[in-house]
Structure formats: structure tokens, C-alpha cells
Design a protein around this motif. Structure first.
Motif, PDB file in Angstrom:
ATOM      1  N   GLN A 203       0.803  -1.227   0.000  1.00 28.05           N
ATOM      2  CA  GLN A 203       0.000   0.000   0.000  1.00 28.05           C
ATOM      3  C   GLN A 203       0.838   1.282   0.000  1.00 28.05           C
ATOM      4  N   THR A 204       2.062   1.168   0.525  1.00 25.71           N
ATOM      5  CA  THR A 204       2.937   2.333   0.608  1.00 25.71           C
ATOM      6  C   THR A 204       4.336   1.953   0.113  1.00 25.71           C
ATOM      7  N   TYR A 205       5.183   2.951  -0.043  1.00 24.55           N
ATOM      8  CA  TYR A 205       6.569   2.687  -0.431  1.00 24.55           C
ATOM      9  C   TYR A 205       7.462   3.802   0.091  1.00 24.55           C
ATOM     10  N   VAL A 206       8.756   3.487   0.139  1.00 19.03           N
ATOM     11  CA  VAL A 206       9.746   4.440   0.632  1.00 19.03           C
ATOM     12  C   VAL A 206      10.732   4.737  -0.491  1.00 19.03           C
ATOM     13  N   THR A 207      11.196   5.985  -0.563  1.00 16.21           N
ATOM     14  CA  THR A 207      12.210   6.342  -1.553  1.00 16.21           C
ATOM     15  C   THR A 207      13.420   6.971  -0.865  1.00 16.21           C
ATOM     16  N   GLY A 208      14.578   6.801  -1.480  1.00 13.93           N
ATOM     17  CA  GLY A 208      15.805   7.457  -1.018  1.00 13.93           C
ATOM     18  C   GLY A 208      16.372   8.265  -2.165  1.00 13.93           C
ATOM     19  N   SER A 209      17.029   9.376  -1.841  1.00 13.44           N
ATOM     20  CA  SER A 209      17.450  10.288  -2.896  1.00 13.44           C
ATOM     21  C   SER A 209      18.824  10.904  -2.660  1.00 13.44           C
ATOM     22  N   VAL A 210      19.369  11.466  -3.729  1.00  9.80           N
ATOM     23  CA  VAL A 210      20.613  12.212  -3.685  1.00  9.80           C
ATOM     24  C   VAL A 210      20.429  13.487  -2.841  1.00  9.80           C
ATOM     25  N   ALA A 224       4.118  13.372  -0.312  1.00 12.05           N
ATOM     26  CA  ALA A 224       4.782  12.503   0.673  1.00 12.05           C
ATOM     27  C   ALA A 224       4.045  12.548   2.005  1.00 12.05           C
ATOM     28  N   ARG A 225       3.892  11.391   2.609  1.00  8.48           N
ATOM     29  CA  ARG A 225       3.289  11.333   3.940  1.00  8.48           C
ATOM     30  C   ARG A 225       4.267  11.811   5.001  1.00  8.48           C
ATOM     31  N   GLN A 226       5.525  11.376   4.837  1.00  6.14           N
ATOM     32  CA  GLN A 226       6.564  11.744   5.796  1.00  6.14           C
ATOM     33  C   GLN A 226       7.886  11.939   5.075  1.00  6.14           C
ATOM     34  N   THR A 227       8.692  12.874   5.590  1.00  2.00           N
ATOM     35  CA  THR A 227      10.047  13.088   5.063  1.00  2.00           C
ATOM     36  C   THR A 227      11.028  12.914   6.213  1.00  2.00           C
ATOM     37  N   PHE A 228      12.101  12.183   5.941  1.00  2.00           N
ATOM     38  CA  PHE A 228      13.086  11.898   6.991  1.00  2.00           C
ATOM     39  C   PHE A 228      14.423  12.540   6.648  1.00  2.00           C
ATOM     40  N   PHE A 229      14.876  13.436   7.543  1.00  2.00           N
ATOM     41  CA  PHE A 229      16.166  14.120   7.383  1.00  2.00           C
ATOM     42  C   PHE A 229      17.184  13.488   8.329  1.00  2.00           C
ATOM     43  N   GLY A 230      18.452  13.553   7.958  1.00  5.39           N
ATOM     44  CA  GLY A 230      19.469  13.044   8.887  1.00  5.39           C
ATOM     45  C   GLY A 230      20.741  12.639   8.183  1.00  5.39           C
ATOM     46  N   HIS A 231      20.586  11.977   7.036  1.00  6.59           N
ATOM     47  CA  HIS A 231      21.790  11.595   6.291  1.00  6.59           C
ATOM     48  C   HIS A 231      22.506  12.845   5.783  1.00  6.59           C
ATOM     49  N   GLU A 232      23.825  12.735   5.670  1.00 10.58           N
ATOM     50  CA  GLU A 232      24.619  13.891   5.250  1.00 10.58           C
ATOM     51  C   GLU A 232      25.125  13.771   3.812  1.00 10.58           C
ATOM     52  N   ALA A 233      24.703  12.728   3.118  1.00  9.64           N
ATOM     53  CA  ALA A 233      25.069  12.538   1.705  1.00  9.64           C
ATOM     54  C   ALA A 233      23.981  11.685   1.050  1.00  9.64           C
ATOM     55  N   ASP A 234      24.217  11.295  -0.215  1.00  5.29           N
ATOM     56  CA  ASP A 234      23.213  10.528  -0.979  1.00  5.29           C
ATOM     57  C   ASP A 234      22.714   9.315  -0.195  1.00  5.29           C
ATOM     58  N   VAL A 235      21.401   9.106  -0.217  1.00  3.52           N
ATOM     59  CA  VAL A 235      20.831   7.871   0.328  1.00  3.52           C
ATOM     60  C   VAL A 235      20.796   6.866  -0.831  1.00  3.52           C
TER      61      VAL A 235
END
Length: 346
Positions: A203-210, A224-235
Motif C-alpha cells: 500500500q505504501t513505499y519508501v524512496t531514497g534520494s541524492v 509525501a506522507r513523511q520526510t526523513f532528514f538526517g543523512h549527510e550525503a546521498d541515500v
């Protein structure tokens, strides 16, 4: 500095402040860490996986691997311009599919095992019918999905009739394969969409980005339902937790992480004890207790996700591990590498 530049700088600062405020608000909600909560748990046993099959057949870097829904067959894509479908139990090649473009970056196996898809620097997604052959004896192309303004970085089948893709033009597209039409097409990130992982319930999916963020999406929505910040470079890679309540990421910033949807934040950061490699790919065990991360140091690192402890290393590849796929049964991991080989770990 022109007026426009000043305006842009001001807006960027505002955005930065908002993100920091969100992070502070999240921190306030965090009453304990995962390590603290799970400190009473017994240590997980050492994961003892060995290379059960070394699959040789590609003659250039292998960029992507994905298991079929039967947990037996997997497909790999290489810069030698071939897709190979393997029987991981016997180690035999089931089919070799010559590609029109050698620059393949992503492959996908339909859960049914009836179709495989791939794409890359050719800016399109090509779908093959595994059960039908063309005049040359290779799997038949059933669809060439065009209309991308950037490379195809990831693709996943929802079923035999629907595929979802992420690309270098920052978009997510969904295609009706029977009609050969896009049903969804929207800007998802502020950089290349690098990885997609589907929820166990579809029903849902997750994406990772540059753009260093990960996002949670609903199949029926373009916001987007939710956005997650924290990584310091490309996911570089995202992987849904089997519970459907969390997901794991692997990043260029030399960390892998675990995130929780309900608390809307990061639960754990995973780093190896001695080396400091970047991570290209990740997968979770069937229970979600272990995370496996393919890395630049030619190995796959394993952590206990609950105790946040490094559990060991799967060594064998002679070059960077580019992609890994955990079988749906949880009984095997397939990994591929720039060393031109595919390994099945059991």
C-alpha cells in the motif's frame, strides 16, 4: 550580490531554520534510545553465512540484483549489456537476455516470476516476458517505457500489470503495463530518486534520494506522507522493515540507519568498528533483527538492529558490492559486485 541572490539566500535560511525546528521537536519526543530500551536483551547469535553459490557469467561490473517472489530465482544486470536470470539453488543460468543498452543500473523481478525489468543510462524502463521468447530465443520485450528526462535508477513491480520507477529527473512514475501508459508522474525529490522499497502490504513505499532525504508515500497519493532528514550525503538504498513500521537506509555518508514511521524519526545509526566505507545497498532479515549493508570495502556488514551492535562481515567479493537482495523466504542473500560476480549467501 543581486536581489534574486539575496532572496534565494534568505529563503534557504528560512528552510534551514524550519528543518532544524522540526528536528528539535522530534528530539523532544524521544524519551529513550533503541539501545537503552533493548539493553536487557541477550546478544544476537553471530550470523554465519557462507557463499553457497558463486555465480559466474557476467564479463563486466554487475550493478543490480533482485530476487523473484519464489526466493529461488534472481535477476542481475551488468555493464556487459546482459541480464542473467539465475537459479540460485543450482547455480545455473536460466536465461541470458541481451540488452539494447549496456548502461543498466537497476533490475527488478516481478513477484510472480513472469517478468523482469531493467533500465539505466538509456533513460527508459524495458520490461521482458520471461516465458515468451523472440526469434533469437531471448526473452521478449513487452514494453519500452519512455519519457524520462534522466537515467532510470530504480524500478519495482507491484504486480504483473503495474511497475513503479524512480529516476534521475527527480520523478516517481507508475505505469499500467497492459496499456503501456503512465498512470502517475510527479516530482518526488530535489535530486535523483535512487532507490524504492515497497511495503510488505503493497500500500505504501519508501524512496531514497541524492537530496539526502527519504520519503514515505501512499500508492494513491502524489504527496509525501513523511520526510526523513538526517543523512549527510546521498541515500543509496532504502529497505522496508518486514513489520511495515520502519525502514533501513544505506548512505554515501558512511552510515546505515534505521527509521521509525510512528515516532517519525531515526532509531539507530550503524557504523563498522574499524573501517569507514560508504554503503551502496541494504537489506533486512526476515525478522528484521539483522541489517545487511553492501559497501565500498568489498564486503557486506551485518548489525543487530535492536542492540545496534556490529555482528560481523561477509567477505568474498574482490571489489565494491553494488547491490544485494534478501530472498522473500529469508533463507538467502544475493549480492553482486564490480568484481563481475554474483554470490548467494546461505
Amino acid at each position: 550580490m543581486g536581489k534574486d541572490d539575496a532572496e534565494t539566500t534568505k529563503l534557504k535560511q528560512e528552510l534551514e531554520d524550519l528543518i532544524n525546528k522540526c528536528k528539535e521537536d522530534q528530539k523532544k519526543q524521544q524519551d529513550a534510545t533503541l539501545e537503552e530500551t533493548c539493553s536487557g536483551l541477550a546478544d544476537a547469535p553471530k550470523v554465519k553465512l557462507t557463499t553457497k553459490k558463486l555465480l559466474k557469467g557476467h564479463i563486466n561490473k554487475v550493478n543490480s540484483v533482485h530476487f523473484s517472489g519464489d526466493s529461488r530465482h534472481c535477476v542481475t544486470g551488468s555493464l556487459d549489456g546482459k541480464l542473467i536470470i539465475w537459479d540460485t539453488w543450482t547455480g545455473n543460468k536460466v536465461q541470458v537476455i541481451p540488452l539494447r543498452s549496456a548502461w543498466v543500473m537497476s533490475v527488478a523481478f516481478a513477484p510472480s516470476g513472469n517478468y523482469v525489468a531493467c533500465g539505466g543510462m538509456d533513460n527508459m524502463c524495458t520490461v521482458y516476458d520471461v516465458n515468451n521468447r523472440d526469434a533469437t530465443g531471448a526473452a521478449k520485450i513487452v514494453r519500452e517505457l519512455l519519457g524520462y528526462e534522466g537515467f532510470l535508477s530504480s524500478c519495482r513491480f507491484l504486480d504483473d500489470k503495474t511497475i513503479i520507477t524512480g529516476s534521475g529527473d527527480m520523478k516517481i512514475c507508475m505505469w499500467d503495463l497492459e496499456a503501456g501508459k503512465k498512470t502517475t508522474d510527479f516530482n518526488a525529490h530535489n535530486g535523483d530518486v535512487v532507490s524504492i522499497s515497497l511495503a510488505p502490504d503493497g500500500q505504501t513505499y519508501v524512496t531514497g534520494s541524492v537530496d539526502k532525504t527519504c520519503k514515505l508515500w501512499d500508492m494513491r497519493e502524489e504527496k509525501a506522507r513523511q520526510t526523513f532528514f538526517g543523512h549527510e550525503a546521498d541515500v543509496n538504498s532504502v529497505c522496508y522493515h518486514p513489520s511495515g513500521q520502519a525502514f533501513a537506509t544505506a548512505s554515501e555518508d558512511k552510515t546505515a540507519r534505521l527509521w521509525d514511521f510512528r515516532s517519525d524519526q531515526q532509531l539507530a545509526t550503524f557504523k563498522p568498528p574499524n573501517t569507514n566505507p560508504g554503503f551502496t545497498s541494504c537489506g533486512l532479515s526476515l525478522s528484521g533483527r539483522f541489517i545487511f549493508c553492501g559497501s565500498d570495502d568489498n564486503s557486506i556488514h551485518i548489525w543487530d538492529t535492536l542492540k545496534v551492535q556490529h555482528n560481523g562481515v561477509l567477505a568474498g567479493h574482490d571489489n565494491r558490492v553494488t547491490s544485494l537482495s534478501v530472498a522473500g523466504s529469508g533463507m538467502a542473500i544475493a549480492s553482486c559486485s564490480w568484481d563481475q560476480h554474483v554470490r548467494v549467501w546461505v
